[in-house]
Enzyme design. Sequence first.
Site, mmCIF file in Angstrom:
data_model
loop_
_atom_site.group_PDB
_atom_site.id
_atom_site.type_symbol
_atom_site.label_atom_id
_atom_site.label_comp_id
_atom_site.label_asym_id
_atom_site.label_seq_id
_atom_site.Cartn_x
_atom_site.Cartn_y
_atom_site.Cartn_z
ATOM 1 N N LYS A 147 0.806 -1.287 -0.109
ATOM 2 C CA LYS A 147 -0.066 -0.042 -0.054
ATOM 3 C C LYS A 147 0.999 1.156 0.053
ATOM 4 C CE LYS A 147 -1.099 -0.676 4.976
ATOM 5 N NZ LYS A 147 -0.376 -2.178 4.757
ATOM 6 N N THR A 148 1.967 1.174 0.668
ATOM 7 C CA THR A 148 2.861 2.613 0.839
ATOM 8 C C THR A 148 3.346 2.663 -0.632
ATOM 9 O OG1 THR A 148 3.471 2.146 2.997
ATOM 10 C CG2 THR A 148 5.066 3.549 1.508
ATOM 11 N N GLU A 192 -2.747 6.530 2.346
ATOM 12 C CA GLU A 192 -2.387 4.835 2.565
ATOM 13 C C GLU A 192 -3.455 4.754 3.727
ATOM 14 O OE1 GLU A 192 1.077 2.447 4.336
ATOM 15 O OE2 GLU A 192 1.508 4.137 3.193
#
Length: 784
Positions: A147-148, A192
């Site tokens: 996700k980052t 995020e």
Amino acid sequence: MKLTSEAIAARADSLRKKYWRRDELPDLSRFLTAEKHRIHLVGVAGSGMSGLAGLLIELGHAVSGSDKVSTTETERLQRLGLHFHEQHLAEHADAADLVVFSSAIKNDNPILLSARTFGKPLLRRAEAVAAIMQARRGIVIAGMHGKTTTSAMTAHVLREGGVHPSHYVGAEIPILGTNAHWNPRGEYFVAEGDESDGTLRCFHPEYAVILNIEEEHLDFYSDLAAIEKVFAQLIDQTSGSVLYNIDDPNTARLCGKRKCAVSYGFSEQADYRGTDVELRNFGSSFLVCRRGKKLGQATLNVPGEHNVHNALGVIALASELSIPFNKITASLGKFEHARRRFEIKYASDRFLLVDDYAHHPTEIRATLCTAESIGRRRLITMFQPHRFSRTKALCREFGSAFDHADRVVITDVYPASEPPIPGITGRTIVDEIVRRGHRGVTYQPRLQSVHRDVGNMLEAGDLVLSLGAGNIHEQLEILAADLVIAEKLKAIVSEEGEVLLYEPLSNHTTLRVGGPAQFWVEPRTEQTFAELIRFCREEHLPLFAIGRGSNLLVRDGGIRGVVVHPHGGDFEKMEVDGCEITAGAGVKLRQVAYAARAANLGGLEWMEGVPGTVGGGLRMNAGAMGAQTFENVTRIRYLDAEGHSHVKNRGELEVFYRRFPLLEKNFAVSATFRGQPAERAEIDRRLRESQEKRRTTQPAAKSAGCIFKNPVTIPAGKLVDELGLKNSRVGNARVSRVHGNFIVNDGQATAAEVLELIDDLKRVARRKRGIELETEVEIVGEPE
């Protein structure tokens, strides 16, 4: 400003009446994005909280923050206006209208306790980010892995696409400038979403990108069903499209039948499909189709098939937002990783060092596959497990996660504020890996020693990968810094010479104890030795010379700087000219004795009994059988501290018992010894006499030779014997039964044990005889 308790309570009550119900996001959103307040962040040094601090500063708030440590990020934020406190005290938040805290902060934190006492508004980090998002068209990137990178990639593509997004990402993002930014020009906010503590349910975005769902954070969730419940709530609260990875079974099952769901992946059923994927060293290319129609070719400059997946999610989202495909692909081609996401720390023709945040078995497998695809000779991995609960819950999965690594070094668990779980350590994972048949895994419980273990096993062509969400990357950074020096040293000694990192000096001392040499270097010629001396002088590197390692005790912490071992080449040459023998510093003294025998030269037979080299013999003025080195030396050749060569005759040299000051700061290259013509039979008799004396008076076990200089009144060995100290021991270090002036290593002794035994012997000699024993053995290095 320090407020009275009455003032704090009054202000809190006023704010509560004006705004406060947590479920009224519009009011909280207005408080954070349209007004100016004093806000204190507890745990501001964390990557998520520092990003929030940056957003709040850009939004015009007076922001203060506290944490146990300062970082480069808190220093940057202070330059922007953050008022930072390097501790948590209640008074730091007295003036704050709102206190925001991270999930890592414990309930007994003094600032939280004070805020609750006085009714001051408190928010978790995700609640604050979600409220800020309400002022924009929100895009949440969620999933257990990736996700980052995907959040950063989304923000970058939208920015390059001209829509001026704000963003909030949980890591340093070089290509974005900062991990968070508020852009007043744009209408989108990319964030995020953190699923670890259930706060994902705080978000009400317009778009959600779901990357993957599996068992993780089992310290918080009871099982997969509990995790899916949180993701389902996020999906239900998404007002627009949900974009999901169709290749992830759990994600596809949860999202597939949702209204406005858009799929992406490699499956033929995907709305946005990637095909013809070609992976290369640090990137990939692939064809993108939308609902069966070709959109075109995309190129990605971050490695791994998992990042192709991430990019497909970004392409799907950006396309749904009507950003032209050519702009999307152009921006993807320029995208660079976030910090600690397959981040190259060092690269040369010989070595490649990469750091990655992967700490879940699925992430580890993907990262190792990516690393393997680069095609280096071997893949060496250092891994720090993250959280005891994760280690316990997923130990079997960890056992199979490292199949693609040739060598694995695992250290102990990074607790991340968790209390230890009995029986759960880094060895838990090591045992599971071994159970699966992997033969290249080792356990190093001391984190600070990991870089040494890995560095010492390096060979040209290796890729080293550090994995973990804790501080394992610091070990890779130390290794990278030392590799810079090691490569320069290798260039000096060329392919003929040898350079090793963190070489255990226990391999190079006769006592077989001692920590590592930071840099072990073996020059083969006088010229390269001279260049090495000059390099160390310019780089302010300590330089220590070692021969065979007799009469030497290296402490367990090893020796910082360069340990030079003149070996081979010029240093093992030996020439006989009449009654003189010239031998390089690396020649063993017993070789000189037998060369003299071959030339029918006597007087050097005593050298047969000294287990050292010419260089070491000169440095210590070594002796045996009543003789000493410099009684036979006619001249020496040496290099000074600037690498210049000199030759001095015996008459110019100042020499003492077991000490030669000239070589305390200079370095021996060779020495010329003089013998006397003698009958071969007489020489052989003396050699046998030396051998017999050594056999009957010295231990055969591993030792450094004589430990103490002989006092004036009594030989040291006899003194130890009379004191009844023979065979006394500390650990595996023991005073020899054969000779009281020898300490032997019974196996795996440490330098600390030897030193403790030496101190014991000194103390008894002082107390019972009034004699101060002085060590003859040279003690060097640092304690562990």
